[in-house]
Design a protein around this motif. Sequence first.
Motif, PDB file in Angstrom:
ATOM      1  N   GLU A  98       0.808  -1.214   0.000  1.00 18.34           N
ATOM      2  CA  GLU A  98       0.000   0.000   0.000  1.00 18.34           C
ATOM      3  C   GLU A  98       0.847   1.272   0.000  1.00 18.34           C
ATOM      4  O   GLU A  98       0.603   2.181  -0.818  1.00 18.34           O
ATOM      5  N   PRO A  99       1.868   1.395   0.855  1.00 15.47           N
ATOM      6  CA  PRO A  99       2.660   2.632   0.806  1.00 15.47           C
ATOM      7  C   PRO A  99       3.403   2.836  -0.510  1.00 15.47           C
ATOM      8  O   PRO A  99       3.578   3.981  -0.951  1.00 15.47           O
ATOM      9  N   ALA A 100       3.834   1.749  -1.155  1.00 16.83           N
ATOM     10  CA  ALA A 100       4.535   1.880  -2.437  1.00 16.83           C
ATOM     11  C   ALA A 100       3.579   2.371  -3.523  1.00 16.83           C
ATOM     12  O   ALA A 100       3.905   3.300  -4.291  1.00 16.83           O
ATOM     13  N   LEU A 101       2.398   1.758  -3.612  1.00 10.00           N
ATOM     14  CA  LEU A 101       1.428   2.188  -4.615  1.00 10.00           C
ATOM     15  C   LEU A 101       0.964   3.616  -4.351  1.00 10.00           C
ATOM     16  O   LEU A 101       0.821   4.415  -5.285  1.00 10.00           O
ATOM     17  N   ARG A 102       0.748   3.946  -3.089  1.00 11.38           N
ATOM     18  CA  ARG A 102       0.302   5.292  -2.738  1.00 11.38           C
ATOM     19  C   ARG A 102       1.354   6.337  -3.115  1.00 11.38           C
ATOM     20  O   ARG A 102       1.017   7.399  -3.662  1.00 11.38           O
ATOM     21  N   GLY A 189      11.912  -3.073 -12.028  1.00  5.79           N
ATOM     22  CA  GLY A 189      12.266  -2.897 -10.632  1.00  5.79           C
ATOM     23  C   GLY A 189      12.091  -4.232  -9.916  1.00  5.79           C
ATOM     24  O   GLY A 189      10.980  -4.761  -9.867  1.00  5.79           O
ATOM     25  N   TRP A 190      13.183  -4.769  -9.406  1.00  4.19           N
ATOM     26  CA  TRP A 190      13.154  -6.097  -8.778  1.00  4.19           C
ATOM     27  C   TRP A 190      13.308  -5.967  -7.271  1.00  4.19           C
ATOM     28  O   TRP A 190      14.237  -5.327  -6.780  1.00  4.19           O
ATOM     29  N   CYS A 191      12.378  -6.576  -6.530  1.00  2.00           N
ATOM     30  CA  CYS A 191      12.401  -6.582  -5.068  1.00  2.00           C
ATOM     31  C   CYS A 191      12.961  -7.923  -4.597  1.00  2.00           C
ATOM     32  O   CYS A 191      12.509  -8.983  -5.052  1.00  2.00           O
ATOM     33  N   SER A 192      13.922  -7.881  -3.689  1.00  2.00           N
ATOM     34  CA  SER A 192      14.653  -9.085  -3.271  1.00  2.00           C
ATOM     35  C   SER A 192      13.918  -9.920  -2.234  1.00  2.00           C
ATOM     36  O   SER A 192      14.437 -10.944  -1.792  1.00  2.00           O
ATOM     37  N   VAL A 201      21.535 -15.302 -14.872  1.00  2.00           N
ATOM     38  CA  VAL A 201      21.015 -15.777 -16.160  1.00  2.00           C
ATOM     39  C   VAL A 201      19.987 -14.808 -16.742  1.00  2.00           C
ATOM     40  O   VAL A 201      19.577 -14.949 -17.892  1.00  2.00           O
ATOM     41  N   PHE A 202      19.560 -13.822 -15.937  1.00  2.00           N
ATOM     42  CA  PHE A 202      18.555 -12.862 -16.379  1.00  2.00           C
ATOM     43  C   PHE A 202      19.189 -11.501 -16.615  1.00  2.00           C
ATOM     44  O   PHE A 202      20.233 -11.176 -16.038  1.00  2.00           O
ATOM     45  N   ASP A 203      18.561 -10.694 -17.459  1.00  2.00           N
ATOM     46  CA  ASP A 203      18.997  -9.316 -17.625  1.00  2.00           C
ATOM     47  C   ASP A 203      18.926  -8.607 -16.275  1.00  2.00           C
ATOM     48  O   ASP A 203      17.954  -8.772 -15.527  1.00  2.00           O
ATOM     49  N   ALA A 204      19.928  -7.809 -15.971  1.00  2.00           N
ATOM     50  CA  ALA A 204      19.959  -7.099 -14.693  1.00  2.00           C
ATOM     51  C   ALA A 204      18.808  -6.101 -14.608  1.00  2.00           C
ATOM     52  O   ALA A 204      18.557  -5.348 -15.560  1.00  2.00           O
ATOM     53  N   PRO A 205      18.080  -6.086 -13.503  1.00  2.00           N
ATOM     54  CA  PRO A 205      17.012  -5.092 -13.351  1.00  2.00           C
ATOM     55  C   PRO A 205      17.592  -3.689 -13.264  1.00  2.00           C
ATOM     56  O   PRO A 205      18.746  -3.492 -12.881  1.00  2.00           O
ATOM     57  N   ASP A 206      16.784  -2.701 -13.624  1.00  2.00           N
ATOM     58  CA  ASP A 206      17.242  -1.314 -13.603  1.00  2.00           C
ATOM     59  C   ASP A 206      17.295  -0.755 -12.190  1.00  2.00           C
ATOM     60  O   ASP A 206      18.147   0.070 -11.861  1.00  2.00           O
ATOM     61  N   VAL A 207      16.359  -1.209 -11.359  1.00  2.00           N
ATOM     62  CA  VAL A 207      16.263  -0.746  -9.973  1.00  2.00           C
ATOM     63  C   VAL A 207      16.078  -1.971  -9.086  1.00  2.00           C
ATOM     64  O   VAL A 207      15.315  -2.878  -9.432  1.00  2.00           O
ATOM     65  N   THR A 208      16.750  -2.012  -7.957  1.00  2.00           N
ATOM     66  CA  THR A 208      16.593  -3.111  -7.007  1.00  2.00           C
ATOM     67  C   THR A 208      16.381  -2.552  -5.608  1.00  2.00           C
ATOM     68  O   THR A 208      16.719  -1.403  -5.318  1.00  2.00           O
ATOM     69  N   GLY A 209      15.825  -3.388  -4.732  1.00  2.00           N
ATOM     70  CA  GLY A 209      15.615  -2.983  -3.344  1.00  2.00           C
ATOM     71  C   GLY A 209      15.055  -4.131  -2.545  1.00  2.00           C
ATOM     72  O   GLY A 209      14.572  -5.120  -3.105  1.00  2.00           O
ATOM     73  N   ASP A 210      15.117  -3.998  -1.230  1.00  2.00           N
ATOM     74  CA  ASP A 210      14.640  -5.064  -0.348  1.00  2.00           C
ATOM     75  C   ASP A 210      13.146  -4.998  -0.090  1.00  2.00           C
ATOM     76  O   ASP A 210      12.576  -5.923   0.491  1.00  2.00           O
ATOM     77  N   ASP A 211      12.493  -3.905  -0.476  1.00  2.00           N
ATOM     78  CA  ASP A 211      11.052  -3.772  -0.288  1.00  2.00           C
ATOM     79  C   ASP A 211      10.486  -2.882  -1.399  1.00  2.00           C
ATOM     80  O   ASP A 211      11.225  -2.193  -2.106  1.00  2.00           O
ATOM     81  N   VAL A 213       8.655  -0.172  -1.250  1.00  2.00           N
ATOM     82  CA  VAL A 213       8.773   1.269  -1.058  1.00  2.00           C
ATOM     83  C   VAL A 213      10.127   1.760  -1.573  1.00  2.00           C
ATOM     84  O   VAL A 213      10.218   2.810  -2.223  1.00  2.00           O
ATOM     85  N   THR A 214      11.177   1.000  -1.307  1.00  2.00           N
ATOM     86  CA  THR A 214      12.498   1.355  -1.824  1.00  2.00           C
ATOM     87  C   THR A 214      12.500   1.356  -3.341  1.00  2.00           C
ATOM     88  O   THR A 214      13.087   2.245  -3.981  1.00  2.00           O
TER      89      THR A 214
END
Length: 225
Positions: A98-102, A189-192, A201-211, A213-214
């Motif tokens: 919810e906070p990320a979408l908001r 954007g890939w969340c870990s 084996v995959f193309d590197a995501p442009d943005v990464t984060g642990d959650d 919101v990040t």
Amino acid sequence: MSTTKPVAVAFDVLETLLDLRALRTRFTDIGQPAEMLHPWFLRFQRDAMALSLSGEFGSFPAVARQALRTESEHTASESDIDHVLDGFAHLPAHPDAEPALRELSEAGVRVGCLTVGSPENTARFLENAGLARHVDQVVTAEQAGIWKPSPTVYRATAYQLEVAPRDMALVAVHAWDCHGAKRAGCTSGWCSRLEGEPGDVFDAPDVTGDDLVTIADRLLALPTR
């Protein structure tokens, strides 16, 4: 081409926004081990992709049902399977959803959901979880006529969000999903939270984060086109 701030962001739903772990009690309700959830969901994803690769499209309920019959070694009855699948509409959102979408919505970014789930269950989930007010568009594999990670499904989502693929980001906890979006010309954007590492084996995501919101923060921080 350098990565720029997206005009629209589409979120994967199953496991990214929606917490599947609550389905474990549905498995124990029908006399199956709670641990069956994970291999069943992986079988479901594999079978759906296999159908797409062979030129067919299987609906979410049909593929999920068959996967559960097989994974339970045909010990789950049809009413048992109904009980498990009915749980999808009542699952909780991850706390960072919810906070990320908001945040994205309040920043003027169009927010979408791209899911392999059924339109009805997805709509109920978003409403029950308090996310619907932040979502401008829901696109399902059924509507696109093909399963992820075909480039077609990401481009169809961008079309529904009224942007070019290069102006849309796909956010997911699955590296293969982000890879598919990248191959379709989108930002990813890939969340870990689920996988820990995206895998080489995959193309590197442009943005990464642990959650999530990040991820939202970092997408908004990208340079404007």
